[in-house]
Write an enzyme that holds these catalytic residues in place. Structure first.
Site, PDB file in Angstrom:
ATOM      1  N   ARG A 237       0.832  -1.194   0.000  1.00 32.64           N
ATOM      2  CA  ARG A 237       0.000   0.000   0.000  1.00 32.64           C
ATOM      3  C   ARG A 237       0.876   1.256   0.000  1.00 32.64           C
ATOM      4  O   ARG A 237       2.043   1.215   0.411  1.00 32.64           O
ATOM      5  CB  ARG A 237      -0.965  -0.002   1.177  1.00 32.64           C
ATOM      6  CG  ARG A 237      -0.352  -0.124   2.528  1.00 32.64           C
ATOM      7  CD  ARG A 237      -1.439  -0.128   3.639  1.00 32.64           C
ATOM      8  NE  ARG A 237      -2.320  -1.264   3.556  1.00 32.64           N
ATOM      9  CZ  ARG A 237      -3.628  -1.208   3.243  1.00 32.64           C
ATOM     10  NH1 ARG A 237      -4.205  -0.056   3.050  1.00 32.64           N
ATOM     11  NH2 ARG A 237      -4.344  -2.295   3.170  1.00 32.64           N
ATOM     12  N   ALA A 258       6.390  -2.019  -4.789  1.00 37.29           N
ATOM     13  CA  ALA A 258       6.524  -1.299  -3.519  1.00 37.29           C
ATOM     14  C   ALA A 258       5.501  -0.168  -3.387  1.00 37.29           C
ATOM     15  O   ALA A 258       4.744   0.127  -4.312  1.00 37.29           O
ATOM     16  CB  ALA A 258       7.938  -0.741  -3.401  1.00 37.29           C
ATOM     17  N   HIS A 259       5.517   0.452  -2.226  1.00 38.21           N
ATOM     18  CA  HIS A 259       4.596   1.534  -1.906  1.00 38.21           C
ATOM     19  C   HIS A 259       4.744   2.697  -2.892  1.00 38.21           C
ATOM     20  O   HIS A 259       5.844   3.046  -3.307  1.00 38.21           O
ATOM     21  CB  HIS A 259       4.823   2.021  -0.476  1.00 38.21           C
ATOM     22  CG  HIS A 259       6.227   2.473  -0.191  1.00 38.21           C
ATOM     23  ND1 HIS A 259       7.248   1.593   0.030  1.00 38.21           N
ATOM     24  CD2 HIS A 259       6.780   3.694  -0.089  1.00 38.21           C
ATOM     25  CE1 HIS A 259       8.358   2.256   0.260  1.00 38.21           C
ATOM     26  NE2 HIS A 259       8.116   3.539   0.186  1.00 38.21           N
ATOM     27  N   ASN A 260       3.607   3.249  -3.269  1.00 33.60           N
ATOM     28  CA  ASN A 260       3.528   4.462  -4.108  1.00 33.60           C
ATOM     29  C   ASN A 260       3.868   4.216  -5.573  1.00 33.60           C
ATOM     30  O   ASN A 260       3.836   5.170  -6.365  1.00 33.60           O
ATOM     31  CB  ASN A 260       4.439   5.585  -3.592  1.00 33.60           C
ATOM     32  CG  ASN A 260       4.155   5.971  -2.161  1.00 33.60           C
ATOM     33  OD1 ASN A 260       3.069   5.714  -1.662  1.00 33.60           O
ATOM     34  ND2 ASN A 260       5.125   6.552  -1.496  1.00 33.60           N
ATOM     35  N   SER A 278       7.784   4.382  -5.047  1.00 31.80           N
ATOM     36  CA  SER A 278       7.469   5.651  -5.716  1.00 31.80           C
ATOM     37  C   SER A 278       7.907   5.718  -7.170  1.00 31.80           C
ATOM     38  O   SER A 278       7.833   6.785  -7.789  1.00 31.80           O
ATOM     39  CB  SER A 278       8.064   6.847  -4.954  1.00 31.80           C
ATOM     40  OG  SER A 278       7.561   6.875  -3.631  1.00 31.80           O
TER      41      SER A 278
END
Lengths: 363, 363, 363
Positions: A237, A258-260, A278
């Site tokens: 998330r 991964a996140h973002n 990201s």
């Protein structure tokens, strides 16, 4: 699943020759084919083994003489792998998950389950979760509070969907895929050695002994329509915003998103690919197996990464990349060929230069 | 989770300007922020998008003019990512796991469960297992016989904790993390080709056809306090002694920690990292994504591995490493730059040397 | 599990000196050994720590003076790691799974369960599945319709066995291993950029915006006898034929074996290894950690891949390989040594060539 050959021909946009009334229950390689199997012999090399089996019908290459091959019928297709897609789609029985909701499943009374569900044993569905129509959810899967899953979903055994995750229609999640775990996001009280080494390309400066403080993941995961995610893969998330996976993306086993991260539409990632926090991908990006993409990068649309590529900087749209660190594939081939020659070149240079005196202090 | 802005300012050690009585329920990026969200605009580039949202308050960079940005209040922080840690910790609702022990959970009568548990559906807890106070254990997790888990643990769905594993306080295990599987440890009756190739760096000698005999894992896993382990990661039990993970270690998704490995305190490993058998890491070692460390190595404290690094020999404390095989990062950059130039250099050399006759048999 | 030392000596084909009537319950490193532990001190360096523990018996190296080490008995073995295998096999208590079928397990009435089962809580066994004698199946595992598992199987918690998968005798599947997920097999309506880039080694031609059509996996997985598969690993089913893993293969955690792969007998793959679709391995192939093998390749018997190797072309039998792309390990060492010298060599060349005018347009 018995089907007439002429029906299959229509579905595959294939040209039929011979007896279209033959019935087919499955597909097989030529040597393994029984009389109810459609033999897959799109190349002469495959067809050679037809006599080892008992096929009555086959998919053949354009121009093949099906009668000489002992067949009663044949299909001819333009793009064999595309025909395989349509054929296997018709013949796949899919997993057996009984209609209805298994009595052992724990479904929160506030959850909404669409029409015609097939929910297996020991499934857990949380508060205010919403599952679309025709959902198939295999044993031991869990869908946490406020998660939403679209129509025609197939969640295999042990899939984990975290809180507030949003998933589109016709998604397939293979066993033990984890959608919506927390991201790995930590910070040290003072500037860390990693931050310093990244900006200096190798010097972490004075070492400070410090522990990690957790940045919690308040964001969620939003997954589009027609996405497939492989066994034991994980999509984390986002920290504040959502991690996003566009429509039509296909992600293999043991991948890490991964996140973002934002993936555009129709991306494909082969097994053991990792995309760090990201990073943003355009549409139709293809990652060969074990591709790794560092964090906070921008990857343009239609980029192709060869297997094993490790990407440490931004990549413009349309590039074909390879290597560690990633470079254009043609450049990688040049560099690699030069490296293979290098030991001999250095030996040659040394032998030529023997008479020359040593060049001094920097040697 | 509604909180006053002045309370948040105190918690973040932030300087507040404007109306501290505003209430905040969540955090958001500037363009997505509603009136109850604290907008995260630590850089001017982020703040540009504030007008797209409806934020009344934001975290800004030092010197920013919050009134000109149309805000009613602003927070100013020294180290934005650290502020993010404190802020997200306050706003994270955490997973919903109902208090008590779900009636479907199978808890062995000899197991000890601490005060104030939240144990979800279909959890299994084995003989003589001990779970500390305030444990949160999500659905489908299992804790095997004689395992011990400290206070304030959070085990997500489908986590596997094997027999006799010992885990400290405040640990977080993400979904499907597996702690205490058996190590991959096999031996052939006679010296194997692998053993010979390793000692000769490439020659496996005469090939002997032999099968693998299993070395069972009698050891366990011991994990310290404040450790987090990612989704679908695996930490194997030791052969005789325990595999050990020190306090404060943070391990991402899809990581592999092999049998007998010892990690010091406060290490961090990004996704798809693998550490092979019996390797010992000091404190605060950082592994970028897809780092691989071979077996039986010693890695000093404060070593940093860039993403994709493959480590084949011991590394002294404090080094910043990269590449395959790993070298110092500055050396890696030099080697890589030279390799990029190499194709042209070889073409140049070839054009210069054309008049020179071939050097003979070794060419 | 108390055992007499003379019985252990016989089982290990070890030479016993001293009091063979001593009883042993476990094994330990010298410093940790209690009076009931057999200390493992196969080298003098290990034996130095015997005084820190309370061992009465140890395994020692040939020629060691057990009386001088303060022991009452000692075992001497030819190949210590092989002795470890036999010793740990005798001392391993194995996971506790109660005899019989746990009342919460959901076993389809048409499934066949062999004699003497131990099937744990929340296990699901599907229609017409067949489980051999002495099966141990831990909590939360699932075995889908028509799957077959041989005798003496050990399936750990959360293992997923898909429909129609066939597994031999004495197999061990570690937690959350997934056998029989669908393969990642997709095709575009027109020739894709990947297909063009592969044939041109880097040029994907004109970009066509197209989505992926799924090729369903009609095949299954067939796994031989004495195979072990690690935690969170995945073996995908074949497209038409079966994915096959030969007898005696040992596969570590977080490995990916793609659709249609054929592994011969006695192969070993360390963690995070990925083998892409339709690749065929001979017997006794060893993959170091994080090995990646591209699709549609042929790898001969007795090939050894060093850790991190990425294999992009066929490999003849008996080779020892390393690098990305993989080359013979001795060649890899040569190339790597040359590359380390390259920055200095280029500096030297530049300083020698300064007087020479530039070679022209291709510079």
């Amino acid at each position: 699943m018995s089907q007439r050959l002429d029906d299959i021909a229509t579905a595959l946009s294939a040209r039929l020759e011979g007896d279209g009334s033959l019935t087919i229950t499955s597909a097989a390689e030529p040597a393994d084919a029984g009389p109810e199997d459609l033999a897959l012999a799109m190349q002469p090399a495959y067809a050679e083994r037809l006599p080892e089996g008992r096929a009555r019908a086959a998919i053949l290459w354009e121009g093949a003489d099906w009668r000489a091959l002992g067949l009663q019928a044949a299909l001819f297709v333009q793009r064999p792998r595309l025909a395989m897609a349509h054929l296997t789609q018709r013949l796949d029985p899919g997993p057996e998950i009984a209609s209805g909701i298994h009595p052992t499943a724990v479904v929160d009374p506030t959850a909404t389950i669409g029409a015609n569900p097939a929910i297996g044993p020991f499934v857990v569905i949380g508060r205010d979760a919403r599952i679309g129509d025709n959902a198939r959810i295999a044993s031991h899967a869990s869908v946490a509070e406020e998660a939403r899953i679209g129509d025609d979903a197939l969640l295999y055994n042990g899939v984990r969907v975290g809180a507030r995750v949003v998933i589109g229609d016709r998604v397939i999640l293979q066993p033990s895929a984890v959608i919506g775990a927390d991201g790995l996001s930590f910070v040290t009280p003072e500037t860390s050695g990693v931050e310093k080494a990244r900006s200096s390309l190798g010097d972490q400066g004075e070492i400070v002994r410090q522990s990690w403080t957790r940045i919690h993941s308040l964001g969620t995961v939003i997954i589009g329509n027609d996405v497939e995610i492989g066994a034991n893969s994980a999509v984390d998330r986002g920290t504040i915003r959502a991690t996003r996976i566009g429509n039509g993306c296909k992600i293999d086993n043991l991948c890490h998103i991964a996140h973002n991260v934002v993936m555009g539409d129709d991306c494909l990632a082969a097994a053991l690919t990792g995309i760090a926090g990201s990073t943003v991908l355009g549409d139709r990006v293809v990652c060969g197996g074990a591709t790794g993409i560092a964090d906070n990068l921008s990857i343009g649309s239609d980029v192709i990464f060869g297997g094993g590529t490790k990407v440490l900087s931004n990549v413009p749209a349309g590039r074909v990349m390879m290597g560690y660190p990633a470079v254009r594939m043609d450049q990688h081939v040049d560099m690699y060929k030069a490296l293979r020659r290098l030991p001999r070149v250095l030996r040659d240079l040394a032998s030529r230069q023997k008479p020359v005196p040593k060049s001094g202090a920097d040697d």
